[in-house]
Write a protein that holds these residues in place. Sequence first.
Motif, PDB file in Angstrom:
ATOM      1  N   UNK A  87      28.139  24.373 -50.079  1.00 52.44           N
ATOM      2  CA  UNK A  87      28.855  24.602 -48.817  1.00 52.44           C
ATOM      3  C   UNK A  87      30.099  25.455 -49.028  1.00 52.44           C
ATOM      4  N   UNK A  88      30.832  25.194 -50.115  1.00 58.12           N
ATOM      5  CA  UNK A  88      32.017  26.014 -50.370  1.00 58.12           C
ATOM      6  C   UNK A  88      31.621  27.446 -50.693  1.00 58.12           C
ATOM      7  N   UNK A 100      37.869  24.441 -56.768  1.00 64.39           N
ATOM      8  CA  UNK A 100      38.783  23.376 -56.337  1.00 64.39           C
ATOM      9  C   UNK A 100      38.244  22.653 -55.113  1.00 64.39           C
ATOM     10  N   UNK A 101      37.650  23.392 -54.194  1.00 67.46           N
ATOM     11  CA  UNK A 101      37.049  22.748 -53.019  1.00 67.46           C
ATOM     12  C   UNK A 101      35.909  21.837 -53.446  1.00 67.46           C
ATOM     13  N   UNK A 102      35.095  22.309 -54.386  1.00 67.71           N
ATOM     14  CA  UNK A 102      33.989  21.486 -54.891  1.00 67.71           C
ATOM     15  C   UNK A 102      34.522  20.217 -55.544  1.00 67.71           C
ATOM     16  N   UNK A 103      35.566  20.373 -56.382  1.00 63.38           N
ATOM     17  CA  UNK A 103      36.137  19.203 -57.050  1.00 63.38           C
ATOM     18  C   UNK A 103      36.739  18.228 -56.045  1.00 63.38           C
ATOM     19  N   UNK A 106      31.041  29.024 -47.524  1.00 59.02           N
ATOM     20  CA  UNK A 106      32.297  29.212 -46.796  1.00 59.02           C
ATOM     21  C   UNK A 106      33.072  30.425 -47.311  1.00 59.02           C
ATOM     22  N   UNK A 107      33.021  30.653 -48.638  1.00 55.88           N
ATOM     23  CA  UNK A 107      33.807  31.763 -49.189  1.00 55.88           C
ATOM     24  C   UNK A 107      32.994  33.044 -49.270  1.00 55.88           C
ATOM     25  N   UNK A 108      31.703  32.972 -48.930  1.00 54.26           N
ATOM     26  CA  UNK A 108      30.888  34.191 -49.030  1.00 54.26           C
ATOM     27  C   UNK A 108      31.438  35.333 -48.183  1.00 54.26           C
ATOM     28  N   UNK A 163      28.767  16.698 -55.181  1.00 52.03           N
ATOM     29  CA  UNK A 163      29.396  17.849 -55.825  1.00 52.03           C
ATOM     30  C   UNK A 163      28.530  19.099 -55.665  1.00 52.03           C
ATOM     31  N   UNK A 164      27.198  18.913 -55.831  1.00 52.58           N
ATOM     32  CA  UNK A 164      26.298  20.057 -55.658  1.00 52.58           C
ATOM     33  C   UNK A 164      26.325  20.558 -54.218  1.00 52.58           C
TER      34      UNK A 164
END
Length: 431
Positions: A205-206, A17-20, A209-211, A199-200
């Motif tokens: 980055x997302x 969702x963050x990517x979208x 961030x979630x890693x 998008x890539x």
Amino acid sequence: MRAALTPTGRVRRLRMRITALFALTSALGLVTMAVLAVRSDDARWREQLDRSMNLDTTQAISLLTYDADDRIDTRDLVETVDADCPPLTVFSVPRDGASGPVVDFAAARPCLTARPADLRAVAEDAVRREDVVAVDRRAQDGRPVRLFAEPFFAPDAEGADGRDGVVVTVYETTVPLAEHRRTTWVLTGGCAVLVLLSAAVGHVLSGRAIRPALTVLGQQEAFLADAAHDLRTPVASLRMLAETALRGETDTTDVLRRTMRLADGMGGLVDGLLTRARLMSGAQSLAPEPLRLDQLVEAVVADTPAEGHRVTVRAEETVVVADPELVRRAVANLLGNALAHGHAPGMPADVTIDVARDGTVTVEDTGPGLPPGVAESLFERFRSGAGSTGLGLSIASWVAHAHGGSLAAGRGTRDGGARFVLRLPAGPDRQ
């Protein structure tokens, strides 16, 4: 019904969702800029063309005069200007509106032939507005053209029977339209590429961030798996003891004694699980300081109940820079592992600990040794011998690597037992 997502699945869905959202935001900005650029380019080439056409009509108007009958005289225009390409047409328009525009002059061999109805319509519009008018139309052969009309007025503008005039010129717009379409496609393609690129980038980055969240969830799931795996056996043993005591099939004192041993084992197990979880999550960080490794090893041996086993310490004065609590736990785990598994059934353990000046602690026993091919994965959890969880060796290995050292396992030099070598960076004055 759709199956509920796991915490890891929800985090991964959040990443998508963050990517979208990142891609959508970029797309909105890029599309807005592209639309503005396309409109600006469209207005620019039309403005440049209108300026050029205005020069032609203004020059033509300057060559027009009125005769004695208040009619437009085009002789100077015919003699001075090549009105065939771009073609010029001069209309006279009666002010009383009794009839439509009348052609006073038209190009003899025009390079473009506009539709007569379009020419008259733009001429009437220019006179009605009393200003220049430019419109896009099609020539009779289908080519795109732009019509530009500029009005001029008779000297006796107040006379009732006067006639106003209009000069109309025609330009082909095939080339500028093709260039404009090319610019539009370039901007469209560029926007698509940039949206994909954004998008890539947003996905990367997302992901970064979630890693940490995924790492924490993985550690939590590993901790729960460890706890469930390791507590299942002692809990089952406690239940069996309780059922035996309820049936009165054994001595109460013996049941209590075995219960105490199980409770002590479970306490050590929970302590090991919590320590491993804190180490893996980074909640327990290193606090290195200079310490006497030989004295720490001797203290660990003194605090460990031998229960009939023999432990021999051969230590040289050694200084290392390390976290005392973590090193103490690592040495205690190695010693406990040797006492638990480094002897034959029913026989006391014979453990030797050597402390070298280079920061090496060697723990060696005289037990059955290590099975072939086990040394590579011995420090993973659940890989120790029967009755052990493997957490002790796993924690010792982590402590060694956290200090920049290592922990190795191999066959012992005495009677084929196991040999563990813990290496820590020696202090600067002992290297």
